[in-house]
Write a protein that holds these residues in place. Structure first.
Motif, short mmCIF file in Angstrom:
data_model
loop_
_atom_site.label_atom_id
_atom_site.label_comp_id
_atom_site.label_asym_id
_atom_site.label_seq_id
_atom_site.Cartn_x
_atom_site.Cartn_y
_atom_site.Cartn_z
N PRO B 17 38.42 7.49 34.89
CA PRO B 17 39.07 7.93 33.64
C PRO B 17 38.95 6.85 32.57
N LYS B 19 41.09 5.62 30.42
CA LYS B 19 42.13 4.60 30.31
C LYS B 19 42.68 4.22 31.67
N GLY B 20 42.00 4.53 32.73
CA GLY B 20 42.46 4.11 34.04
C GLY B 20 43.48 5.08 34.61
N ALA B 21 44.25 4.60 35.57
CA ALA B 21 45.16 5.49 36.28
C ALA B 21 46.58 5.35 35.73
N PHE B 22 47.31 6.44 35.75
CA PHE B 22 48.73 6.42 35.42
C PHE B 22 49.47 5.70 36.53
N PRO B 23 50.36 4.77 36.19
CA PRO B 23 51.24 4.25 37.25
C PRO B 23 52.17 5.36 37.72
N LEU B 24 52.52 5.31 38.98
CA LEU B 24 53.36 6.38 39.52
C LEU B 24 54.77 6.25 38.98
N ASP B 25 55.36 7.40 38.71
CA ASP B 25 56.73 7.45 38.19
C ASP B 25 57.67 7.54 39.38
N LEU B 59 54.28 12.06 27.08
CA LEU B 59 53.51 10.81 27.01
C LEU B 59 54.30 9.74 26.29
N ARG B 62 56.61 8.22 28.74
CA ARG B 62 55.91 7.29 29.63
C ARG B 62 55.68 5.96 28.94
N MET B 68 52.91 3.71 30.85
CA MET B 68 51.61 4.04 30.26
C MET B 68 51.36 3.00 29.18
#
Lengths: 233, 93
Positions: B17, B19-25, B59, B62, B68
């Protein structure tokens, strides 16, 4: 003795004749013609042959060199033209900011979630489908739950069907290719933020495509394992 | 996944992706926003264009909670929604 004498005469005659077939200045191969004109012609042909051999040898070496250079050249070509699914380097944020949605192409994106047999997560999409247009960013959610009593680390990859549409499917941010750790009995939402490139609408091969399926698969990651990101490093 | 053994077939190459991966919520801090977004989707017949406000709100949540990387929303494709908001504000005031 008499024979000898006659043979002697023949020898002498032969010697005189033999003067014509004596090895010439060009090696053991006898020069066919005796007059200087044909000899000059033959030398000319021989010189031309040698330069032709030189050219052919140079062409052969050139071909071998070209076949070695073809790999990085092809890579450059792919990046410049975007063929074969490689994105243009430095697309990114400016493209997203500038792109306009193509309102007349509505595309249905369905979501699929898979897990590898060894990972015990429950992984599923939170919506079965979503309708998007190219050029507009969209958000979608998956949900994962760890029903066991041990923390499990998962790592995922994705797939887009049809394959040719995959080059237009750009993910801005998602949860793939990086380890995600779920504590025991934990449930999380996993978002995917993506868009379909507006050039999708201009590709004649994509004219009949109105269904794209995004499929994620989770695998279990072992501790300390480093997976390489796909693509050219 | 297809093996890339045949010359002429187009195979799929996954791309990382942008912008990389979303950190887990992990703590569910933005679950409320997510629920609002999913509700909007269900009501609009799963049409993404109708729920972009809720997506933008999610978003933003986040970004506020450090889940994010902070990024101006125009760069995420919400330019028209930002312009609408800034047009509304001077009208109201």
């Amino acid at each position: 003795m008499a024979l000898c004498g006659r043979g002697w005469a023949r020898c002498a005659r032969g010697l005189r004749l033999g003067a014509l077939s004596r090895p010439g200045p060009c090696g053991t191969r006898g020069v066919r013609g005796s007059n200087p004109f044909t000899r000059q012609q033959e030398e000319e042909w021989r010189r031309r042959n040698r330069s032709a051999v030189g050219y052919i040898a140079a062409a052969a070496v050139g071909m071998v060199g070209l076949s070695y250079a073809a790999v990085p050249l092809y890579r450059l070509y792919c990046q410049a033209t975007g063929l074969g699914g490689t994105t243009a380097a430095g697309g990114g944020a400016e493209r997203i900011e500038r792109m306009e949605p193509v309102r007349d192409r509505l595309i249905r994106v369905t979501f699929n979630a898979d897990t590898h047999a060894s990972i015990q997560w429950n992984f599923k999409p939170q919506q079965s489908e979503i309708y998007v247009v190219p050029g507009e960013t969209a958000l979608a959610f998956y949900k994962a739950k760890n029903p066991t009593d041990k923390p499990i680390i998962g790592i995922s990859t994705y797939n887009v069907v049809p394959f040719e549409a995959g080059q237009y499917f750009n993910k801005i941010q998602c949860f793939c290719f990086e380890e995600q750790r779920l504590n025991p009995q934990e449930e999380v939402d996993m978002p995917v933020f993506f868009y379909i490139d507006p050039e999708f609408a201009e590709d004649p091969k994509m004219a009949k495509v109105d269904l794209i399926t995004l499929s994620y698969t989770f695998f279990e990651a072992k501790e300390g394992q480093k997976l390489p990101l796909p693509g050219y490093q | 996944m297809s093996t890339a053994m045949n010359f002429s077939s187009k195979s799929f190459t996954p791309r990382p992706p942008d912008k990389g991966a979303f950190p887990l919520d992990h703590f569910g801090e933005c679950s409320a926003f997510k629920e609002r977004f999913m509700e909007c989707l269900r009501q609009s017949g799963y049409e993404s264009a109708a729920c972009r406000q809720s997506a933008m709100a999610y978003l933003e949540c986040r970004m506020d909670r450090q889940l994010m990387a902070n990024e101006p929303l125009e760069k995420l494709g919400f330019k028209d929604l930002i312009n609408e908001k800034s047009e509304e504000k001077p009208e109201k005031s």
